[in-house]
Design an enzyme around this catalytic site. Structure first.
Site, PDB file in Angstrom:
ATOM      1  N   ASP A 189       0.838  -1.208   0.000  1.00  0.00           N
ATOM      2  CA  ASP A 189       0.000   0.000   0.000  1.00  0.00           C
ATOM      3  C   ASP A 189       0.870   1.254   0.000  1.00  0.00           C
ATOM      4  OD1 ASP A 189      -2.371  -1.344  -0.065  1.00  0.00           O
ATOM      5  OD2 ASP A 189      -2.741  -1.245   2.095  1.00  0.00           O
ATOM      6  N   LEU A 237     -11.828  -0.377  -4.759  1.00  0.00           N
ATOM      7  CA  LEU A 237     -12.253   0.711  -3.874  1.00  0.00           C
ATOM      8  C   LEU A 237     -11.072   1.643  -3.670  1.00  0.00           C
ATOM      9  CD1 LEU A 237     -14.043  -1.399  -1.093  1.00  0.00           C
ATOM     10  CD2 LEU A 237     -15.162   0.135  -2.726  1.00  0.00           C
ATOM     11  N   GLU A 266     -19.205  -1.552   6.941  1.00  0.00           N
ATOM     12  CA  GLU A 266     -19.068  -3.017   7.016  1.00  0.00           C
ATOM     13  C   GLU A 266     -17.610  -3.447   6.985  1.00  0.00           C
ATOM     14  OE1 GLU A 266     -21.616  -3.652   3.599  1.00  0.00           O
ATOM     15  OE2 GLU A 266     -19.882  -4.128   2.365  1.00  0.00           O
ATOM     16  N   LYS A 304     -14.120  -5.001   5.823  1.00  0.00           N
ATOM     17  CA  LYS A 304     -13.450  -5.272   4.552  1.00  0.00           C
ATOM     18  C   LYS A 304     -12.704  -6.585   4.717  1.00  0.00           C
ATOM     19  CE  LYS A 304     -10.644  -3.073   1.000  1.00  0.00           C
ATOM     20  NZ  LYS A 304      -9.778  -4.185   0.655  1.00  0.00           N
ATOM     21  N   ASP A 349     -10.500  -9.728   4.151  1.00  0.00           N
ATOM     22  CA  ASP A 349      -9.252  -9.939   3.432  1.00  0.00           C
ATOM     23  C   ASP A 349      -9.282 -11.296   2.754  1.00  0.00           C
ATOM     24  OD1 ASP A 349      -6.811  -9.289   2.508  1.00  0.00           O
ATOM     25  OD2 ASP A 349      -5.752  -9.535   4.408  1.00  0.00           O
ATOM     26  N   ARG A 375     -12.050 -11.912  -9.888  1.00  0.00           N
ATOM     27  CA  ARG A 375     -12.065 -10.556 -10.418  1.00  0.00           C
ATOM     28  C   ARG A 375     -11.063 -10.373 -11.552  1.00  0.00           C
ATOM     29  NH1 ARG A 375     -10.692  -5.703  -6.494  1.00  0.00           N
ATOM     30  NH2 ARG A 375      -8.584  -6.478  -6.827  1.00  0.00           N
ATOM     31  N   GLU A 417     -16.795 -11.877  -1.233  1.00  0.00           N
ATOM     32  CA  GLU A 417     -15.410 -12.203  -0.925  1.00  0.00           C
ATOM     33  C   GLU A 417     -15.317 -13.665  -0.486  1.00  0.00           C
ATOM     34  OE1 GLU A 417     -13.725  -9.572  -1.597  1.00  0.00           O
ATOM     35  OE2 GLU A 417     -11.760  -9.767  -0.671  1.00  0.00           O
ATOM     36  N   TYR A 454     -21.597  -9.119  -0.738  1.00  0.00           N
ATOM     37  CA  TYR A 454     -21.837  -7.703  -0.449  1.00  0.00           C
ATOM     38  C   TYR A 454     -22.313  -6.927  -1.668  1.00  0.00           C
ATOM     39  CZ  TYR A 454     -16.941  -7.910  -1.970  1.00  0.00           C
ATOM     40  OH  TYR A 454     -15.788  -8.196  -2.646  1.00  0.00           O
ATOM     41  N   LYS A 460      -8.462   1.713   5.400  1.00  0.00           N
ATOM     42  CA  LYS A 460      -7.517   0.637   5.700  1.00  0.00           C
ATOM     43  C   LYS A 460      -7.125   0.721   7.168  1.00  0.00           C
ATOM     44  CE  LYS A 460      -6.312  -1.524   1.802  1.00  0.00           C
ATOM     45  NZ  LYS A 460      -5.348  -2.599   1.643  1.00  0.00           N
ATOM     46  N   CYS A 471      24.618 -20.948  27.603  1.00  0.00           N
ATOM     47  CA  CYS A 471      23.599 -20.011  28.079  1.00  0.00           C
ATOM     48  C   CYS A 471      24.169 -18.595  28.179  1.00  0.00           C
ATOM     49  CB  CYS A 471      23.107 -20.482  29.451  1.00  0.00           C
ATOM     50  SG  CYS A 471      22.041 -19.292  30.271  1.00  0.00           S
ATOM     51  N   CYS A 503      24.356 -17.642  32.169  1.00  0.00           N
ATOM     52  CA  CYS A 503      25.211 -18.294  33.172  1.00  0.00           C
ATOM     53  C   CYS A 503      26.387 -19.041  32.554  1.00  0.00           C
ATOM     54  CB  CYS A 503      24.379 -19.248  34.022  1.00  0.00           C
ATOM     55  SG  CYS A 503      23.902 -20.740  33.136  1.00  0.00           S
ATOM     56  N   CYS A 540      18.656 -24.426  28.966  1.00  0.00           N
ATOM     57  CA  CYS A 540      19.842 -24.246  29.789  1.00  0.00           C
ATOM     58  C   CYS A 540      19.677 -25.261  30.922  1.00  0.00           C
ATOM     59  CB  CYS A 540      19.915 -22.830  30.354  1.00  0.00           C
ATOM     60  SG  CYS A 540      21.101 -22.682  31.710  1.00  0.00           S
ATOM     61  N   CYS A 545      21.058 -21.414  37.226  1.00  0.00           N
ATOM     62  CA  CYS A 545      21.130 -20.265  36.304  1.00  0.00           C
ATOM     63  C   CYS A 545      20.289 -19.115  36.863  1.00  0.00           C
ATOM     64  CB  CYS A 545      20.619 -20.695  34.940  1.00  0.00           C
ATOM     65  SG  CYS A 545      20.381 -19.332  33.790  1.00  0.00           S
TER      66      CYS A 545
END
Ligand code: IVH
Length: 675
Positions: free
Chosen positions: A35, A81, A113, A115, A117, A136, A171, A223, A312, A406, A409, A424, A429
C-alpha cells in the site's frame, strides 16, 4: 534518480508484487508495505501529471491472468475501492460525498461493514440457477472457477424466485479458525504453510482440481447484488443485502447503517478495536452510501466508485531490518531466540523486538542479522518474525548459529529428545531462578500480591532468596531494608507470602513449573493423588493412569519428583508449613459435567482458553479439540471455528451460546440452543 525514473522503478516494483500476489498467491511483501508503494506512486503522479499514464499500475485493479483457467469477461466490470488510511482522510471523503449530494455531512447515510481480506468473486445466476463463477482478475476479465465454487458449502446454487441474469459478488475467505486448522494439516503433511488467510483462500480457490478446493473450508461473504436485467427495483443497499440473505447467502452481521460523518467514523473505529474478535481476517472497513439514487449521482472514477471508500486499518505486518538475534532464558531454562529490530510501527504500536520461537524456526526461516524481515503483530499476540525478504544483489551475513552455552550463566544449552526447544540445563542459572520465583508468585500459581519481577530481582540481588522455598523464611526487617519498600509494604508482602501457604496442591504444582504441567494437568494430578507424597511416590504407569495425563507429562512429573533438588525443596516447603494437600469435597466443584465431552470454540468472556478447559475438567467433563458424535454440546464463543460449527450442525450436536457457559458449568444444562 529523476522523477520519471523514480516512477518507473515504483511501477516495476509494484508490477512484480502484483504478479506474486495475484498470479502465484504468494506475496513477497506485506500488504502494508505494498500500500505504501502504491501511495508513493500515486502521489508522484499527482504532483507530476506529465508522468501519469493510463496504463500505470496505479490505475489498474488487479493483475494479469494465469493460464490455468479460461477467461470470463464480466458483464459489468468489477471495480476496486479507493483507500483512506486515517480518520482525517475518511472525514474528507465524507465531506466530499455530502457536497456532491448537496446534503449536510451530519445527514450522510452510509452502510459501514468489514473489509474482508479474501478474494473477490462474481457468481452468475440465470433464472435462479448458478451457471458460472469468476474471480475478479483485472476487473474486466476474470478466471472461470465455477466447478471450484460449487464445492463451497455456503454458496447457494439455486435462488428462489430469481429471474433473468443476476450476479452475486462477494469475498471468498477462510475463517481464522479454519486457516489455523489448514496450516496445522499442512504442517502434519510437511507441506508449505500459508502466509495468511487471504493467500490460503486464494490458493484454495484457484486449484486445478475442485476436490482440493472442496477439502478446504472456504466460505463466501456477499456484499453486492448486480441485477443485470433489472428485474427488481431496490432503492437502498441494505435491501439488496437483505435479499441476498433471504436467498441464503452469508452477509456481514456487523454491517450497520450510520447517519452522519461522526457516527460513520465512530463505527469504523469500532471495527479497528474489535477486528480480532471477528470470525474473518479484515484489513479495513468499507463505507458505502446506502441510497442507490445517491450512488448514481456520485458515479465512478475509472477505477473505483465515488460512493464508497475503504478505510484501511493499520497493517499487522511490516518489513524492517533485523539488527541482531539474541537468546532469552525462561523459568524452565528454555532458551528462546528473539529478534532485535530497527523499530517499526506495526498494528499501531512500535515494535523493536520479536520472537523467533526456537532453533528450528530460525533455521527454517533462515533469517540472518542484517536481513530485511517481515514482522507480524496481531492483537495481543507477541510480535513475531515471519521471514526474510529477498534482496537482490545484497550479500547476506553467514547463517545464524544457535549458541551452545547459556548467555546468562555460561552453562550448556541442550536439546531434549525430539523437542524443538533448547534448554539451559544449569538449575542454578540466575535467569531461571528469577523467572521461576516470578511464576511461583503469579496469579495462576500461588498468587502472592506484591511479588512481581522487579521485587524478585531485588531479592535475588540482595541474596535474600535463591529458591522458591526461601520466600517463606523472609522476615519483615529483611524486606524493609530494600529500596522502595517501607515497613508497611514489607509487612503486607510477608503477610501475602504467609497466606500462600494455604493454597491447594494444584496451585502449588502449577507454581513449581514442572515442564509440560499446566493448570489442567495440575488439577487432574492433585485431584487424583490428593497429596504430594502420594503423587511423588507414584510409578510412571500410575501417573499415566490419570485421565488427561499422557506419557510426556507422566515422564516429566516422574522425573521431577525424583530430582534431589525437588526432594529438598518440597521438604523445606513442608517444614515452612506450605500445604501439600488438595482439599477434597470442600473445594471440589459439583460434577455437573461428569463423563461429558464439551467442545469450546471461540473466546468465552471472562475465561482464557486454559481456564475454560480447567473449569470443564473440574466438573468431571472433558474438553476435546474436535466435535464428534459423542460430544455433549459445543459452546460457541466470539470468533468460533466455522468447521466446528458445520460439524456440530451435521451431527446434530447442540450448540450453546458462550453467555450460557457459567450456567452450563453450574447445572450441566442450557436454556436455548443456537440455530
Ligand atoms: S465492495 C464497487 N465490500 O475489497 C465496490 N468490497 O479493495 C465493490 N472487499 O474488490 C467492492 N470486503 O475484493 C466491497 N465489504 C466489502 C468488501 C470488499 C472486501 C474487497 C473486494 C474489493 C476490494 C477492494
Amino acid at each position: 534518480m529523476n522523477n520519471a525514473e523514480h516512477a518507473n522503478r515504483l511501477r516495476d516494483e509494484i508490477a512484480r508484487h502484483n504478479d506474486s500476489y495475484f498470479v502465484h498467491d504468494a506475496p513477497t511483501i506485506p500488504d502494508g508495505d505494498y500500500d505504501a508503494l502504491v501511495r508513493e506512486l500515486r502521489e508522484l503522479e499527482a504532483t507530476h501529471p506529465e508522468l501519469a499514464s493510463v496504463d500505470s499500475v496505479s490505475q489498474k485493479v488487479g493483475a494479469p491472468l494465469s493460464t490455468t483457467f479460461s477467461a470470463v469477461t464480466h458483464a459489468e466490470p468489477m471495480l476496486s475501492l479507493d483507500n483512506v488510511f486515517d480518520v482525517g482522510e475518511l472525514r474528507a471523503w465524507g465531506a466530499r460525498a455530502a457536497k456532491g449530494l448537496a446534503v449536510d455531512p451530519s445527514e450522510l447515510v452510509v452502510a459501514v461493514e468489514p473489509k474482508i481480506d479474501g478474494l473477490a468473486l462474481s457468481i452468475l445466476f440465470v433464472d435462479g440457477t448458478l451457471v458460472r463463477a469468476a474471480t475478479r482478475g483485472d476487473g474486466r476479465t476474470g478466471e472461470d472457477v465455477t466447478e471450484n465454487v460449487r464445492t463451497i458449502r455456503n454458496v447457494p446454487t439455486v435462488l428462489a424466485g430469481a429471474r433473468g441474469r443476476v450476479e452475486v459478488r462477494g469475498e471468498v475467505f477462510l475463517a481464522k479458525a479454519d486457516f489455523e486448522d489448514l496450516n496445522a494439516r499442512q504442517r502434519e503433511h510437511a507441506e508449505r504453510e500459508f502466509a495468511n488467510p487471504r493467500n490460503a483462500a486464494a490458493g484454495s480457490l484457484r486449484q486445478k482440481d475442485p476436490s482440493v478446493t472442496a477439502s478446504r473450508s472456504l466460505s463466501l461473504l456477499s456484499y453486492q447484488l448486480v441485477d443485470l436485467d433489472a428485474t427488481r427495483s431496490f432503492t437502498r443497499y441494505v435491501d439488496t443485502i437483505a435479499q441476498l440473505a433471504t436467498w441464503g447467502f452469508l452477509t456481514a452481521p456487523e454491517t450497520s447503517i450510520e447517519v452522519g460523518v461522526d457516527a460513520m467514523i465512530a463505527r469504523s473505529d469500532w471495527f479497528e478495536a474489535h477486528r480480532h474478535e471477528l470470525v474473518y481476517q479484515i484489513d479495513g472497513v468499507v463505507i458505502k452510501i446506502d441510497d442507490l439514487a445517491q450512488r448514481a449521482l456520485l458515479g465512478f472514477t475509472s477505477r473505483a466508485p465515488r460512493w464508497a471508500i475503504a478505510r484501511k486499518l493499520p497493517p499487522e505486518e511490516r518489513t524492517t531490518r533485523l539488527l541482531a538475534i539474541e537468546v532469552s532464558i525462561g523459568r524452565t531454562g528454555r532458551a528462546t531466540p528473539y529478534a532485535v529490530l530497527e523499530p517499526v510501527m506495526v498494528a499501531g504500536s512500535t515494535v523493536a523486538m520479536a520472537t523467533l520461537h526456537n532453533q528450528d524456526q530460525v533455521a527454517l526461516k533462515d533469517v540472518r542479522p542484517g536481513d530485511l524481515v517481515i514482522v507480524r503483530k496481531a492483537g495481543d499476540v507477541i510480535p513475531e518474525v515471519v521471514g526474510a525478504v529477498p534482496e537482490a544483489g545484497r550479500r547476506r551475513k553467514a547463517k545464524w548459529r544457535f549458541p551452545s552455552t547459556c548467555p546468562e550463566c555460561g552453562g550448556l544449552l541442550e536439546r531434549v529428545g525430539d523437542e524443538s526447544d533448547t534448554y539451559c540445563v544449569n538449575a542454578a542459572c540466575p535467569a531461571q531462578q528469577l523467572q521461576q520465583i516470578v511464576h511461583f508468585a503469579s496469579r495462576e500459581a500461588l498468587d502472592i500480591e506484591g511479588l512481581g519481577e522487579q521485587r524478585v530481582i531485588q531479592l535475588l540481588a540482595g541474596g535474600l532468596v535463591a529458591d522458591v522455598a526461601d520466600l517463606f523464611t523472609l522476615r519483615t526487617e529483611d524486606l524493609a531494608a530494600l529500596e522502595g519498600l517501607g515497613e508497611l509494604s514489607a509487612t503486607s508482602l510477608v503477610r501475602a507470602i504467609e497466606g500462600a501457604k494455604a493454597m491447594p496442591l494444584s496451585r502449588l504444582l502449577v507454581g513449581l513449573g514442572i515442564r509440560h504441567v499446566g493448570p489442567v494437568a495440575a488439577h487432574q494430578l492433585a485431584n487424583f493423588f490428593g497429596d504430594w507424597t502420594s503423587l511423588a511416590d507414584a510409578s510412571l504407569e500410575g501417573l499415566e493412569a490419570v485421565e488427561g495425563i499422557g506419557p510426556v507429562i507422566a515422564t516429566s512429573v516422574h522425573q521431577y519428583c525424583r530430582e534431589l533438588e525437588t526432594i529438598e525443596r518440597m521438604a523445606r516447603l513442608a517444614a515452612a508449613g506450605v500445604s501439600q494437600f488438595e482439599p477434597r469435597n470442600v473445594a471440589r466443584a459439583s460434577q455437573t459435567l461428569e463423563g461429558r465431552a464439551v467442545v469450546v470454540t471461540g473466546a468465552i468472556e471472562g475465561y482464557s482458553r486454559d481456564e475454560a478447559t480447567a473449569a470443564i475438567v473440574a466438573r468431571g467433563g472433558s474438553c476435546p479439540g474436535s466435535v464428534s458424535q459423542k460430544t455433549y454440546c459445543v459452546v460457541v464463543g466470539t470468533a468460533p471455528g466455522a468447521s466446528k460449527l458445520t460439524r456440530a450442525g451435521e451431527l446434530g450436536v447442540p450448540m450453546v451460546a458462550g453467555e450460557e457457559f457459567d450456567s452450563l458449568l453450574a447445572t450441566g444444562a442450557w436454556t436455548t440452543t443456537l440455530g
